[in-house]
Design a protein around this motif. Structure first.
Motif, PDB file in Angstrom:
ATOM      1  N   ILE A  87      42.058 -43.485 115.270  1.00  0.00           N
ATOM      2  CA  ILE A  87      41.978 -42.135 115.816  1.00  0.00           C
ATOM      3  C   ILE A  87      40.710 -41.482 115.289  1.00  0.00           C
ATOM      4  O   ILE A  87      40.271 -41.783 114.157  1.00  0.00           O
ATOM      5  N   SER A  88      40.101 -40.631 116.074  1.00  0.00           N
ATOM      6  CA  SER A  88      38.843 -39.999 115.664  1.00  0.00           C
ATOM      7  C   SER A  88      39.097 -38.832 114.720  1.00  0.00           C
ATOM      8  O   SER A  88      40.227 -38.341 114.589  1.00  0.00           O
ATOM      9  N   GLU A  89      38.004 -38.401 114.089  1.00  0.00           N
ATOM     10  CA  GLU A  89      38.088 -37.272 113.154  1.00  0.00           C
ATOM     11  C   GLU A  89      38.652 -36.023 113.829  1.00  0.00           C
ATOM     12  O   GLU A  89      39.560 -35.367 113.316  1.00  0.00           O
ATOM     13  N   ARG A  90      38.113 -35.674 114.990  1.00  0.00           N
ATOM     14  CA  ARG A  90      38.541 -34.447 115.664  1.00  0.00           C
ATOM     15  C   ARG A  90      39.999 -34.526 116.084  1.00  0.00           C
ATOM     16  O   ARG A  90      40.754 -33.549 115.932  1.00  0.00           O
ATOM     17  N   ARG A  91      40.432 -35.653 116.620  1.00  0.00           N
ATOM     18  CA  ARG A  91      41.822 -35.771 117.059  1.00  0.00           C
ATOM     19  C   ARG A  91      42.765 -35.755 115.851  1.00  0.00           C
ATOM     20  O   ARG A  91      43.867 -35.197 115.908  1.00  0.00           O
ATOM     21  N   PHE A  92      42.340 -36.365 114.751  1.00  0.00           N
ATOM     22  CA  PHE A  92      43.136 -36.364 113.524  1.00  0.00           C
ATOM     23  C   PHE A  92      43.336 -34.935 113.020  1.00  0.00           C
ATOM     24  O   PHE A  92      44.454 -34.517 112.708  1.00  0.00           O
ATOM     25  N   LEU A  93      42.242 -34.168 112.938  1.00  0.00           N
ATOM     26  CA  LEU A  93      42.334 -32.807 112.434  1.00  0.00           C
ATOM     27  C   LEU A  93      43.108 -31.898 113.385  1.00  0.00           C
ATOM     28  O   LEU A  93      43.826 -30.991 112.947  1.00  0.00           O
ATOM     29  N   HIS A  94      42.980 -32.153 114.674  1.00  0.00           N
ATOM     30  CA  HIS A  94      43.721 -31.344 115.641  1.00  0.00           C
ATOM     31  C   HIS A  94      45.226 -31.549 115.460  1.00  0.00           C
ATOM     32  O   HIS A  94      45.997 -30.582 115.454  1.00  0.00           O
ATOM     33  N   ALA A  95      45.630 -32.806 115.290  1.00  0.00           N
ATOM     34  CA  ALA A  95      47.045 -33.086 115.042  1.00  0.00           C
ATOM     35  C   ALA A  95      47.494 -32.482 113.712  1.00  0.00           C
ATOM     36  O   ALA A  95      48.588 -31.917 113.600  1.00  0.00           O
ATOM     37  N   LEU A  96      46.638 -32.593 112.684  1.00  0.00           N
ATOM     38  CA  LEU A  96      46.970 -32.029 111.377  1.00  0.00           C
ATOM     39  C   LEU A  96      47.155 -30.519 111.460  1.00  0.00           C
ATOM     40  O   LEU A  96      48.085 -29.955 110.859  1.00  0.00           O
ATOM     41  N   ASN A  97      46.303 -29.846 112.209  1.00  0.00           N
ATOM     42  CA  ASN A  97      46.416 -28.399 112.336  1.00  0.00           C
ATOM     43  C   ASN A  97      47.767 -28.003 112.924  1.00  0.00           C
ATOM     44  O   ASN A  97      48.387 -27.032 112.490  1.00  0.00           O
ATOM     45  N   TYR A  98      48.226 -28.736 113.921  1.00  0.00           N
ATOM     46  CA  TYR A  98      49.539 -28.454 114.505  1.00  0.00           C
ATOM     47  C   TYR A  98      50.640 -28.650 113.471  1.00  0.00           C
ATOM     48  O   TYR A  98      51.541 -27.817 113.332  1.00  0.00           O
ATOM     49  N   CYS A  99      50.548 -29.744 112.720  1.00  0.00           N
ATOM     50  CA  CYS A  99      51.582 -30.016 111.711  1.00  0.00           C
ATOM     51  C   CYS A  99      51.600 -28.950 110.624  1.00  0.00           C
ATOM     52  O   CYS A  99      52.654 -28.647 110.061  1.00  0.00           O
ATOM     53  N   MET A 100      50.428 -28.364 110.332  1.00  0.00           N
ATOM     54  CA  MET A 100      50.372 -27.304 109.335  1.00  0.00           C
ATOM     55  C   MET A 100      51.152 -26.063 109.784  1.00  0.00           C
ATOM     56  O   MET A 100      51.623 -25.285 108.955  1.00  0.00           O
ATOM     57  N   LEU A 101      51.273 -25.871 111.092  1.00  0.00           N
ATOM     58  CA  LEU A 101      51.991 -24.708 111.598  1.00  0.00           C
ATOM     59  C   LEU A 101      53.502 -24.848 111.495  1.00  0.00           C
ATOM     60  O   LEU A 101      54.223 -23.858 111.552  1.00  0.00           O
ATOM     61  N   LEU A 102      53.986 -26.071 111.363  1.00  0.00           N
ATOM     62  CA  LEU A 102      55.421 -26.340 111.461  1.00  0.00           C
ATOM     63  C   LEU A 102      56.095 -26.236 110.104  1.00  0.00           C
ATOM     64  O   LEU A 102      55.478 -26.489 109.068  1.00  0.00           O
ATOM     65  N   PRO A 103      57.365 -25.877 110.087  1.00  0.00           N
ATOM     66  CA  PRO A 103      58.128 -26.070 108.856  1.00  0.00           C
ATOM     67  C   PRO A 103      58.342 -27.555 108.625  1.00  0.00           C
ATOM     68  O   PRO A 103      58.449 -28.337 109.577  1.00  0.00           O
ATOM     69  N   GLY A 104      58.386 -27.941 107.376  1.00  0.00           N
ATOM     70  CA  GLY A 104      58.595 -29.347 107.067  1.00  0.00           C
ATOM     71  C   GLY A 104      57.372 -29.986 106.446  1.00  0.00           C
ATOM     72  O   GLY A 104      56.307 -29.362 106.331  1.00  0.00           O
ATOM     73  N   PRO A 105      57.481 -31.258 106.048  1.00  0.00           N
ATOM     74  CA  PRO A 105      56.387 -31.958 105.365  1.00  0.00           C
ATOM     75  C   PRO A 105      55.290 -32.359 106.343  1.00  0.00           C
ATOM     76  O   PRO A 105      55.484 -33.231 107.194  1.00  0.00           O
ATOM     77  N   GLU A 106      54.115 -31.741 106.232  1.00  0.00           N
ATOM     78  CA  GLU A 106      53.069 -31.947 107.220  1.00  0.00           C
ATOM     79  C   GLU A 106      52.532 -33.369 107.225  1.00  0.00           C
ATOM     80  O   GLU A 106      52.152 -33.892 108.289  1.00  0.00           O
ATOM     81  N   ALA A 107      52.484 -34.047 106.079  1.00  0.00           N
ATOM     82  CA  ALA A 107      51.956 -35.413 106.057  1.00  0.00           C
ATOM     83  C   ALA A 107      52.896 -36.356 106.814  1.00  0.00           C
ATOM     84  O   ALA A 107      52.446 -37.213 107.581  1.00  0.00           O
ATOM     85  N   GLN A 108      54.194 -36.217 106.614  1.00  0.00           N
ATOM     86  CA  GLN A 108      55.151 -37.046 107.342  1.00  0.00           C
ATOM     87  C   GLN A 108      55.105 -36.742 108.831  1.00  0.00           C
ATOM     88  O   GLN A 108      55.192 -37.637 109.681  1.00  0.00           O
ATOM     89  N   GLN A 109      54.938 -35.477 109.180  1.00  0.00           N
ATOM     90  CA  GLN A 109      54.843 -35.105 110.585  1.00  0.00           C
ATOM     91  C   GLN A 109      53.558 -35.652 111.207  1.00  0.00           C
ATOM     92  O   GLN A 109      53.555 -36.076 112.371  1.00  0.00           O
ATOM     93  N   LEU A 110      52.473 -35.666 110.436  1.00  0.00           N
ATOM     94  CA  LEU A 110      51.219 -36.219 110.940  1.00  0.00           C
ATOM     95  C   LEU A 110      51.363 -37.715 111.216  1.00  0.00           C
ATOM     96  O   LEU A 110      50.874 -38.217 112.240  1.00  0.00           O
ATOM     97  N   ALA A 111      52.022 -38.439 110.309  1.00  0.00           N
ATOM     98  CA  ALA A 111      52.268 -39.865 110.552  1.00  0.00           C
ATOM     99  C   ALA A 111      53.117 -40.054 111.807  1.00  0.00           C
ATOM    100  O   ALA A 111      52.840 -40.944 112.626  1.00  0.00           O
ATOM    101  N   THR A 112      54.144 -39.226 111.967  1.00  0.00           N
ATOM    102  CA  THR A 112      54.986 -39.305 113.165  1.00  0.00           C
ATOM    103  C   THR A 112      54.159 -39.056 114.421  1.00  0.00           C
ATOM    104  O   THR A 112      54.309 -39.767 115.431  1.00  0.00           O
TER     105      THR A 112
END
Length: 453
Positions: free
Chosen positions: A47-72
Motif C-alpha cells: 500500500i502507498s504512503e498516502r493510502r496508508f495515512l488516509h486509512a490511519l486517519n479514519y482509524c484515529m477518528l474511531l473508538p477502539g485500538p487504531e493499530a488493530q483497526q488499521l490492520a483490519t
C-alpha cells in the motif's frame, strides 16, 4: 498495474504476515503503526504512503485500538471481508494467549526476580519505540515548518494540550478536526499529501516506489459503497453481539459475572477514543471499584504486562477478565483456570467486535474520499495532532523510567538502555524484536548483578 508494482498478494502470504505482526506488534499504537508502516509501505509495498495515512486517519477518528483497526482495514482492502477479519483477529490472538498465560503465572507464582529484570529492560525499549514512531510518522506528515506551519502548530499545540494542560484526548481530536477543516479551506496547499506537495515544489523529491495499492489505484469492487452491503454488515455485527450476550444471560442470569463483563466492556469499547490510556480510568472505576473483579495494585500490574506484550494496549482488559473470572470462580473452584480463560475471551470478544464493524461498514466510504482535499484535510490535521500526542506519550514514558519513584534518584541505567534502543531503531534501523530482546536481556543482567536498583 503500473510498472514496478508488486504482484497480487496471495491470501496465505497475507495470513503469515498478519500472524507475524501479532507477535511483533510491541510498543503500543505508536510502535505498532511504525512497524506496519515499515513492513507494508516501505518493504513489501502492499500500500502507498498516502493510502496508508488516509486509512490511519479514519482509524484515529474511531473508538477502539487504531493499530488493530488499521490492520483490519488493510487486510479488508487486500482480501475482502475475510481478509479484514483475519488481519484484525491475528493482531489480537497472540496477545490474548500470552496474557492468559502471564495472568495465570502472575496469580500462581507472584513476583520473580528475573521477571522484574526483564520488565526493567523492556520498558526503556518501549519508550524508544515511541520515539522512533514520532520520528518516522512526524517526518512523513509534518515535513518542514516553512512549508507546513499550520500542521506544525497543530502538532506542538496537541503536545502542550496533553503534556502540559492535560486536556482530554477526544477534545484534542475534535479541535484538530475543526482546525484541519479550516486549514483545508484557507491553506489547502499545506494539507496536500507529501507526494503532491513535492511535485509542486521547485526541487521535487524522488518519486516513491510504486505500491500494489498505489495513490491512484481505484478501489476494488468490494470496497465500493453499497447500501445493501452496509445493511448486511450492520445486521451481522448486531447478531454477533446479541447472540453471545443472550447465551450468557440465559446461562448465568442477569446477575452472572460473564454477562456483566460483556455488557461493561461493550460500553468501554465505545468510549475508547484516544486509545487505551483514555479508557483506563473508566475500566478502573468499573472493574475495581464497582464490580471488584480485581484490586487497584493488580490493575497497575496488568497495565505493566499489557505494555510489554505484543498487541494493542487495551488488551489489558483480558488481564482484567482473567483475574475477575479467577476470583469469582465462574466455572467453579475446580476449574478456576478455564473459567478465568473463558472470562478473558468473553471480555476480548465484546471489546473488539465494534472495531471490526466500524471498519467493514465505513471502509467503502473512506475509500471513495482518498483523493478529495476537503475530506482529507481534517484527517491530515488529526494525524498532525496525533504526532504531538505520541510525542507527549514518549515524554511520559521517559520521565517514568528516568525517575520511577517521585522524588527518587534518576535511573541512569534505564535512560542509557532507552538511548541505546533509540539509536538501534532510528540510526541503524534494527528490528523491533531484536531490540526488545536485547534490552530485556540487559535488564535481567543489570538487575541480577545489582548494577540497577
Amino acid at each position: 498495474m503500473s510498472a514496478g508494482a508488486p504482484g497480487p498478494v496471495p491470501f496465505g502470504e497475507a495470513l503469515r504476515f498478519w500472524l507475524k505482526l501479532g507477535f511483533i506488534s510491541f510498543g503500543g499504537p505508536a510502535g505498532q503503526i511504525a512497524v506496519m508502516h515499515r513492513e507494508l509501505v516501505e518493504q513489501r509495498r502492499w500500500i502507498s504512503e498516502r493510502r496508508f495515512l488516509h486509512a490511519l486517519n479514519y482509524c484515529m477518528l474511531l473508538p477502539g485500538p487504531e493499530a488493530q483497526q488499521l490492520a483490519t482495514y488493510i487486510g479488508w482492502l487486500l482480501h475482502r471481508t475475510w481478509g479484514g477479519i483475519a488481519a484484525g483477529a491475528l493482531f489480537v490472538l497472540p496477545s490474548l494467549l500470552l496474557l492468559i498465560g502471564l495472568s495465570w503465572a502472575y496469580l500462581v507464582y507472584g513476583q520473580v526476580g528475573w521477571v522484574a529484570g526483564l520488565l526493567y529492560g523492556i520498558k526503556p525499549a518501549v519508550a524508544a519505540i515511541v520515539v522512533q514512531a514520532v520520528w518516522r510518522i512526524g517526518g512523513k506528515v509534518l515535513r518542514s515548518p516553512r512549508r507546513a506551519p499550520w500542521l506544525w502548530a497543530m502538532a506542538v499545540g496537541s503536545f502542550a494540550a496533553i503534556a502540559v494542560f492535560q486536556l482530554p484526548f477526544p477534545l484534542v481530536v475534535l479541535s484538530a478536526l475543526a482546525l484541519g477543516w479550516l486549514g483545508g479551506r484557507f491553506a489547502p496547499s499545506q494539507f496536500l499529501p507529501a507526494g503532491v506537495q513535492a511535485t509542486a515544489s521547485a526541487a521535487p523529491a524522488p518519486a516513491p516506489p510504486v505500491a500494489l495499492i498505489d495513490d491512484h489505484t481505484p478501489p476494488p469492487a468490494h470496497a465500493r459503497f453499497s447500501r445493501g452491503r452496509l445493511a448486511r454488515v450492520l445486521l451481522v455485527g448486531a447478531l454477533l453481539w446479541a447472540l453471545p450476550m443472550a447465551a450468557l444471560l440465559a446461562w448465568q442470569g442477569t446477575q452472572g459475572v460473564l454477562g456483566a463483563m460483556g455488557l461493561f466492556f461493550s460500553k468501554a469499547a465505545l468510549l475508547t477514543f484516544g486509545g487505551a490510556y483514555a479508557v483506563l480510568p473508566y475500566v478502573y472505576q468499573g472493574a475495581v471499584v464497582q464490580h471488584g473483579w480485581l484490586s487497584g495494585p493488580q490493575m497497575i500490574d496488568g497495565l505493566a504486562l499489557g505494555e510489554t506484550t505484543p498487541g494493542p494496549l487495551i488488551m489489558v482488559v483480558a488481564f482484567v477478565g482473567f483475574l475477575g473470572g479467577w476470583h469469582t470462580e465462574v466455572l467453579g473452584p475446580d476449574a478456576r483456570f478455564w473459567g478465568a480463560a473463558l472470562a478473558a475471551a468473553v471480555v476480548t470478544w465484546f471489546t473488539f467486535l465494534p472495531s471490526f464493524v466500524f471498519i467493514l461498514a465505513g471502509g467503502p466510504l473512506v475509500e471513495s474520499t482518498h483523493g478529495q482535499v476537503h475530506f482529507t484535510a481534517p484527517l491530515t490535521g488529526i494525524t498532525a495532532a496525533v504526532v504531538g500526542v505520541i510525542a507527549s506519550l514518549g515524554v511520559f514514558f521517559l520521565a517514568h523510567i528516568a525517575r520511577p519513584l517521585p522524588g527518587g534518584p534518576v535511573d541512569a541505567a534505564a535512560l542509557a538502555i532507552a538511548a541505546l534502543a533509540a539509536l538501534a531503531l532510528v540510526r541503524f534501523k534494527l528490528g523491533v524484536i531484536p531490540v526488545i530482546a536485547a534490552c530485556g536481556a540487559l535488564g535481567v543482567l543489570l538487575k541480577t548483578s545489582g548494577w540497577a536498583g
